[in-house]
Design an enzyme around this catalytic site. Sequence first.
Site, PDB file in Angstrom:
ATOM      1  N   ASN A  62       1.018  -1.147  -0.147  1.00 40.30           N
ATOM      2  CA  ASN A  62      -0.070   0.071  -0.150  1.00 40.30           C
ATOM      3  C   ASN A  62       0.858   1.275  -0.077  1.00 40.30           C
ATOM      4  O   ASN A  62       1.833   1.184   0.631  1.00 40.30           O
ATOM      5  CB  ASN A  62      -1.114  -0.046   1.006  1.00 40.30           C
ATOM      6  CG  ASN A  62      -0.453  -0.214   2.468  1.00 40.30           C
ATOM      7  OD1 ASN A  62       0.626  -0.897   2.798  1.00 40.30           O
ATOM      8  ND2 ASN A  62      -1.279   0.398   3.496  1.00 40.30           N
ATOM      9  N   GLU A  64       0.413   5.343   0.458  1.00 42.73           N
ATOM     10  CA  GLU A  64      -0.399   6.179   0.836  1.00 42.73           C
ATOM     11  C   GLU A  64      -0.103   7.773   0.525  1.00 42.73           C
ATOM     12  O   GLU A  64       1.090   7.903  -0.047  1.00 42.73           O
ATOM     13  CB  GLU A  64      -0.568   6.152   2.560  1.00 42.73           C
ATOM     14  CG  GLU A  64      -1.011   5.065   2.960  1.00 42.73           C
ATOM     15  CD  GLU A  64      -1.409   4.814   4.347  1.00 42.73           C
ATOM     16  OE1 GLU A  64      -0.956   5.513   5.193  1.00 42.73           O
ATOM     17  OE2 GLU A  64      -2.109   3.782   4.983  1.00 42.73           O
ATOM     18  N   GLU A  75      -3.240  -4.730  -2.754  1.00 40.72           N
ATOM     19  CA  GLU A  75      -3.794  -5.532  -3.880  1.00 40.72           C
ATOM     20  C   GLU A  75      -3.859  -4.834  -5.182  1.00 40.72           C
ATOM     21  O   GLU A  75      -3.411  -5.575  -6.272  1.00 40.72           O
ATOM     22  CB  GLU A  75      -5.155  -5.855  -3.222  1.00 40.72           C
ATOM     23  CG  GLU A  75      -5.310  -6.774  -2.150  1.00 40.72           C
ATOM     24  CD  GLU A  75      -5.546  -6.075  -0.946  1.00 40.72           C
ATOM     25  OE1 GLU A  75      -5.032  -4.847  -0.974  1.00 40.72           O
ATOM     26  OE2 GLU A  75      -6.346  -6.399   0.000  1.00 40.72           O
TER      27      GLU A  75
END
Length: 162
Positions: A62, A64, A75
């Site tokens: 991930n 951010e 994903e």
Amino acid sequence: MEKQLQHFEYLVYNDINGLEDTDSWLLKEAREVTQHAYAPYSRFQVGAVIKLANGEIIAGSNQENASFPIGLCAERVALASAASVYPDIPIDTIAISYHNLNGTSTHPISPCGMCRQALAEYEMKQQTPIRLILGGLSGQVFVISRANDLLPLSFSGNAMNT
Ligand code: THU
């Protein structure tokens, strides 16, 4: 009026040791890849590792942003990479794990709704199942045989063509 029953079966392992070798290797990689996450805001680091039908491995984590909605889930980073580098090779399996720097990481991760929709799209595109291996850094592991099982009554492009 009639009632419809949606049936959903998945495998629950006590821990990673119950998995067959390739699956346990994939989950270990997903655990490792959590370290590549850029998650300074949530401190919830997610790793996703895809095995393609040709044996190639693609990882995602991930990413951010200070502008929160821009952030990407692990994903979808992995799915977009796989689709960009190997557009015509089906995805066999995706292993997903997380490291929660705010607490524990002992329960299998539950992919968010947006990622379920993305997984369902690629599954539809390739016309073969995408297996999911969901784990934490330790504890139980769930194995789900097809991504669409996680999104009953999912929206698909077919709806726009009927
Ligand atoms: N996240 C993922 O990467 N995958 C999931 O399945 C759930 C959530 C990320 C998004 C955000 O960066 C952080 O985890 C907290 O929601």
